[in-house]
Design an enzyme around this catalytic site. Sequence first.
Site, PDB file in Angstrom:
ATOM      1  N   GLN A   1       8.340  -2.350 -30.370  1.00 22.77           N
ATOM      2  CA  GLN A   1       9.590  -2.091 -31.073  1.00 22.77           C
ATOM      3  C   GLN A   1      10.209  -0.784 -30.594  1.00 22.77           C
ATOM      4  O   GLN A   1       9.918   0.289 -31.112  1.00 22.77           O
ATOM      5  CB  GLN A   1       9.362  -2.052 -32.588  1.00 22.77           C
ATOM      6  N   PHE A   2      11.104  -0.905 -29.623  1.00 25.75           N
ATOM      7  CA  PHE A   2      11.755   0.282 -29.065  1.00 25.75           C
ATOM      8  C   PHE A   2      12.635   0.977 -30.089  1.00 25.75           C
ATOM      9  O   PHE A   2      12.912   2.169 -29.969  1.00 25.75           O
ATOM     10  CB  PHE A   2      12.563  -0.066 -27.806  1.00 25.75           C
ATOM     11  N   THR A   3      13.087   0.269 -31.118  1.00 30.37           N
ATOM     12  CA  THR A   3      13.984   0.877 -32.101  1.00 30.37           C
ATOM     13  C   THR A   3      13.304   1.987 -32.906  1.00 30.37           C
ATOM     14  O   THR A   3      13.997   2.767 -33.559  1.00 30.37           O
ATOM     15  CB  THR A   3      14.585  -0.173 -33.062  1.00 30.37           C
TER      16      THR A   3
END
Length: 149
Positions: free
Chosen positions: A78-80
């Site tokens: 999850q890059f967010t």
Amino acid sequence: MRAVVQRVKRANVTVDNKVIGEINHGILLLLGVEGNDDAKDLEYMCDKVPNLRIFEDENGKMNKSLLDVGGSLLIISQFTLLGDARKGRRPSFTEAAQPDKAIPMYTKFISSMKEKNIFTQEGEFGADMQVELVNDGPVTILLDSKKGF
């Protein structure tokens, strides 16, 4: 690296209406790789996550780790988690690692957990995933390898 650790009764991840990863009692881990992460950051997370004492002992105290309870692990990239929303209203993701760096670190983390004999399932890097979970407690812990919080 940043992570959201959630103690769960069960969790699963779906891509294109197909369940690709599913666990019962254990940890749902949302994992984000930062652009300047290195082997030291990976080592920190590989040690911290399975040894984090967030499971209850016989006295009801959070005193046992995933390894102690024989729990499972569902890992979702999850890059967010690296989003910076301090300015304006739209988060900036410039601190997130590009896939050519993030994918190897993500897969090394998964390999490390499997080497520790943890039943490990995973999402699909870069896919549009739907994640379902039953948070146990609820218990949710934030981790940052650079100890930013």
